[in-house]
Scaffold this motif. Structure first.
Motif, PDB file in Angstrom:
ATOM      1  N   ALA A  48       0.833  -1.206   0.000  1.00  0.00           N
ATOM      2  CA  ALA A  48       0.000   0.000   0.000  1.00  0.00           C
ATOM      3  C   ALA A  48       0.868   1.257   0.000  1.00  0.00           C
ATOM      4  N   GLY A  49       1.950   1.228   0.779  1.00  0.00           N
ATOM      5  CA  GLY A  49       2.878   2.361   0.795  1.00  0.00           C
ATOM      6  C   GLY A  49       3.510   2.595  -0.563  1.00  0.00           C
ATOM      7  N   SER A  50       3.784   1.505  -1.281  1.00  0.00           N
ATOM      8  CA  SER A  50       4.331   1.599  -2.632  1.00  0.00           C
ATOM      9  C   SER A  50       3.365   2.328  -3.563  1.00  0.00           C
ATOM     10  N   ALA A  51       2.103   1.890  -3.559  1.00  0.00           N
ATOM     11  CA  ALA A  51       1.094   2.502  -4.430  1.00  0.00           C
ATOM     12  C   ALA A  51       0.934   3.986  -4.114  1.00  0.00           C
ATOM     13  N   ASN A  52       0.919   4.329  -2.833  1.00  0.00           N
ATOM     14  CA  ASN A  52       0.730   5.717  -2.432  1.00  0.00           C
ATOM     15  C   ASN A  52       1.925   6.594  -2.788  1.00  0.00           C
ATOM     16  N   ALA A  53       3.126   6.056  -2.619  1.00  0.00           N
ATOM     17  CA  ALA A  53       4.324   6.813  -2.970  1.00  0.00           C
ATOM     18  C   ALA A  53       4.376   7.090  -4.476  1.00  0.00           C
ATOM     19  N   LEU A  54       4.043   6.080  -5.279  1.00  0.00           N
ATOM     20  CA  LEU A  54       4.024   6.257  -6.739  1.00  0.00           C
ATOM     21  C   LEU A  54       2.947   7.261  -7.149  1.00  0.00           C
ATOM     22  N   ASN A  55       1.802   7.188  -6.482  1.00  0.00           N
ATOM     23  CA  ASN A  55       0.720   8.149  -6.739  1.00  0.00           C
ATOM     24  C   ASN A  55       1.162   9.573  -6.423  1.00  0.00           C
ATOM     25  N   ASN A  56       1.860   9.751  -5.308  1.00  0.00           N
ATOM     26  CA  ASN A  56       2.347  11.083  -4.933  1.00  0.00           C
ATOM     27  C   ASN A  56       3.346  11.621  -5.951  1.00  0.00           C
ATOM     28  N   GLU A  57       4.191  10.741  -6.464  1.00  0.00           N
ATOM     29  CA  GLU A  57       5.174  11.169  -7.466  1.00  0.00           C
ATOM     30  C   GLU A  57       4.477  11.616  -8.750  1.00  0.00           C
ATOM     31  N   ILE A  58       3.499  10.829  -9.203  1.00  0.00           N
ATOM     32  CA  ILE A  58       2.803  11.130 -10.456  1.00  0.00           C
ATOM     33  C   ILE A  58       1.966  12.401 -10.332  1.00  0.00           C
ATOM     34  N   ASP A  59       1.343  12.587  -9.164  1.00  0.00           N
ATOM     35  CA  ASP A  59       0.431  13.719  -8.960  1.00  0.00           C
ATOM     36  C   ASP A  59       1.109  14.957  -8.389  1.00  0.00           C
ATOM     37  N   ARG A  60       2.419  14.988  -8.427  1.00  0.00           N
ATOM     38  CA  ARG A  60       3.170  16.117  -7.872  1.00  0.00           C
ATOM     39  C   ARG A  60       2.666  17.455  -8.420  1.00  0.00           C
ATOM     40  N   ASP A  61       2.366  17.502  -9.720  1.00  0.00           N
ATOM     41  CA  ASP A  61       1.968  18.767 -10.355  1.00  0.00           C
ATOM     42  C   ASP A  61       0.606  19.261  -9.869  1.00  0.00           C
ATOM     43  N   ILE A  62      -0.378  18.367  -9.800  1.00  0.00           N
ATOM     44  CA  ILE A  62      -1.710  18.809  -9.365  1.00  0.00           C
ATOM     45  C   ILE A  62      -1.785  18.988  -7.855  1.00  0.00           C
ATOM     46  N   ASP A  63      -0.950  18.250  -7.121  1.00  0.00           N
ATOM     47  CA  ASP A  63      -0.929  18.423  -5.660  1.00  0.00           C
ATOM     48  C   ASP A  63      -0.475  19.824  -5.276  1.00  0.00           C
ATOM     49  N   ARG A  64       0.392  20.426  -6.095  1.00  0.00           N
ATOM     50  CA  ARG A  64       0.851  21.792  -5.817  1.00  0.00           C
ATOM     51  C   ARG A  64      -0.289  22.800  -5.945  1.00  0.00           C
ATOM     52  N   ILE A  65      -1.234  22.505  -6.822  1.00  0.00           N
ATOM     53  CA  ILE A  65      -2.326  23.439  -7.123  1.00  0.00           C
ATOM     54  C   ILE A  65      -3.424  23.373  -6.064  1.00  0.00           C
ATOM     55  N   MET A  66      -3.667  22.178  -5.543  1.00  0.00           N
ATOM     56  CA  MET A  66      -4.780  21.974  -4.608  1.00  0.00           C
ATOM     57  C   MET A  66      -4.377  22.314  -3.170  1.00  0.00           C
ATOM     58  N   ALA A  67      -5.209  23.110  -2.505  1.00  0.00           N
ATOM     59  CA  ALA A  67      -4.925  23.516  -1.122  1.00  0.00           C
ATOM     60  C   ALA A  67      -4.824  22.305  -0.203  1.00  0.00           C
ATOM     61  N   ARG A  68      -5.676  21.293  -0.439  1.00  0.00           N
ATOM     62  CA  ARG A  68      -5.715  20.110   0.427  1.00  0.00           C
ATOM     63  C   ARG A  68      -4.422  19.318   0.379  1.00  0.00           C
ATOM     64  N   THR A  69      -3.724  19.358  -0.750  1.00  0.00           N
ATOM     65  CA  THR A  69      -2.533  18.521  -0.935  1.00  0.00           C
ATOM     66  C   THR A  69      -1.239  19.322  -1.114  1.00  0.00           C
ATOM     67  N   SER A  70      -1.328  20.636  -1.057  1.00  0.00           N
ATOM     68  CA  SER A  70      -0.162  21.481  -1.368  1.00  0.00           C
ATOM     69  C   SER A  70       0.982  21.333  -0.367  1.00  0.00           C
ATOM     70  N   ALA A  71       0.683  20.804   0.828  1.00  0.00           N
ATOM     71  CA  ALA A  71       1.737  20.645   1.834  1.00  0.00           C
ATOM     72  C   ALA A  71       2.404  19.268   1.769  1.00  0.00           C
ATOM     73  N   ARG A  72       1.966  18.419   0.843  1.00  0.00           N
ATOM     74  CA  ARG A  72       2.604  17.102   0.730  1.00  0.00           C
ATOM     75  C   ARG A  72       4.086  17.265   0.398  1.00  0.00           C
ATOM     76  N   PRO A  73       4.948  16.424   0.983  1.00  0.00           N
ATOM     77  CA  PRO A  73       6.388  16.570   0.762  1.00  0.00           C
ATOM     78  C   PRO A  73       6.800  16.541  -0.709  1.00  0.00           C
ATOM     79  N   THR A  74       6.062  15.808  -1.549  1.00  0.00           N
ATOM     80  CA  THR A  74       6.381  15.797  -2.976  1.00  0.00           C
ATOM     81  C   THR A  74       5.955  17.109  -3.638  1.00  0.00           C
ATOM     82  N   ALA A  75       4.841  17.694  -3.171  1.00  0.00           N
ATOM     83  CA  ALA A  75       4.360  18.954  -3.745  1.00  0.00           C
ATOM     84  C   ALA A  75       5.275  20.113  -3.393  1.00  0.00           C
TER      85      ALA A  75
END
Length: 297
Positions: free
Chosen positions: A61-88
């Protein structure tokens, strides 16, 4: 002081990489894995087997989530809910979450194969591949139905836990009923949260149901899927071979869910959406624990 500073720096780095694996989501997945094992064994399946399955499932599960965070780095930066994620924020540099995800995926497969069985390892790894390639890369940015279809990945831990128990097979209808319960639980659970973050998803260009069709239509879908969830609960009560305790708890919890879903449909407010969201998180834990306790008794 210098040594203490290095320790704090390493601790902060470790925390950032841990956050990339989305530990709170992993907790929810494991809430379904262990009860599934208990139901399959009709009792406690053994402490070591539970620990081994949980560890392997956590890595996958950690693998899937880490890969998801890497792929979604660009949109995570835009969204307030996810902008503080370490990848963002680039606190976890580009490519590092990818490497972490691949290592965890391989380690999870090897661990489950070595200490549980090959079927469990294949199921856990199939969930990673489905989540990354079907949901994250294939559907998430293209269709409002991504949550429905992609949600199948979050149901696989039920099957993984089941096959981890010696002698338990997927020819039994019970794991599929529990899988279906999780499958129909996820869309209304997520759409309730998506009502609150509708503007976030719109800003990121994601075709979430709340963005494409609006919050009003989302409340209609939530109510519809709530009744689909009730139908699965009824089928599980009849077909899973569980006892009266599961029936009482599952039907009682589902009745409470329907009350909240009807209220949300009537009011269309974010406050009622969040009440349903928080209730739904408790719901899945209570229902699966009830199944486990019933199997033991």
């Amino acid at each position: 002081m210098h040594t203490a500073g290095r320790y704090e720096s390493r601790r902060a780095t470790l925390r950032r990489y841990l956050l990339v694996t989305k530990p709170r989501i992993i907790e929810l997945l494991l809430v379904t894995t262990v009860p599934s094992m208990v139901v399959a064994a009709r009792g406690w399946p053994g402490t070591w087997l539970v620990i081994a399955t949980v560890l392997g499932g956590t890595m996958s599960a950690g693998s899937a989530n880490a890969l998801n965070n890497e792929i979604d780095r660009d949109i995570d930066r835009i969204m307030a809910r996810t902008s503080a994620r370490p990848t963002a924020t680039d606190e976890v540099p580009q490519g590092h979450a990818l490497r972490l995800g691949l290592v965890l995926g391989v380690a999870g497969f090897a661990w489950l194969w070595g200490f549980v069985n090959l079927t469990a390892a294949l199921l856990a790894t199939s969930a990673i591949l489905f989540y990354v390639f079907v949901y994250t890369l294939g559907l998430k940015r293209r269709t409002s139905q991504a949550v429905v279809i992609g949600g199948a990945a979050g149901c696989v831990p039920v099957l993984t836990g089941w096959v981890a128990v010696p002698g338990a097979t997927l020819a039994d209808p019970t794991p599929w009923l529990l899988f279906a319960l999780m499958f129909w639980w996820q869309p209304p659970h997520f759409w309730a949260l998506a009502m609150k973050y509708r503007e976030d998803y719109a800003r990121a260009g994601l075709p979430m149901l709340t963005v494409v069709h609006g919050n009003d239509e989302a409340t209609r879908h939530i109510l519809l899927y709530s009744y689909l969830l009730l139908s699965i609960v009824l089928l599980t009560v009849v077909g899973a071979g569980l006892g009266w305790m599961f029936a009482v708890v599952a039907l009682g919890m589902t009745a409470g869910w329907l009350v909240l879903a009807h209220r949300l449909r009537r009011t269309r407010t974010i406050g009622d959406a969040m009440k349903l969201f928080h209730y739904s998180t408790i719901y899945v834990a209570v229902v699966f624990v009830a199944a486990a306790v019933d199997a033991v008794l």
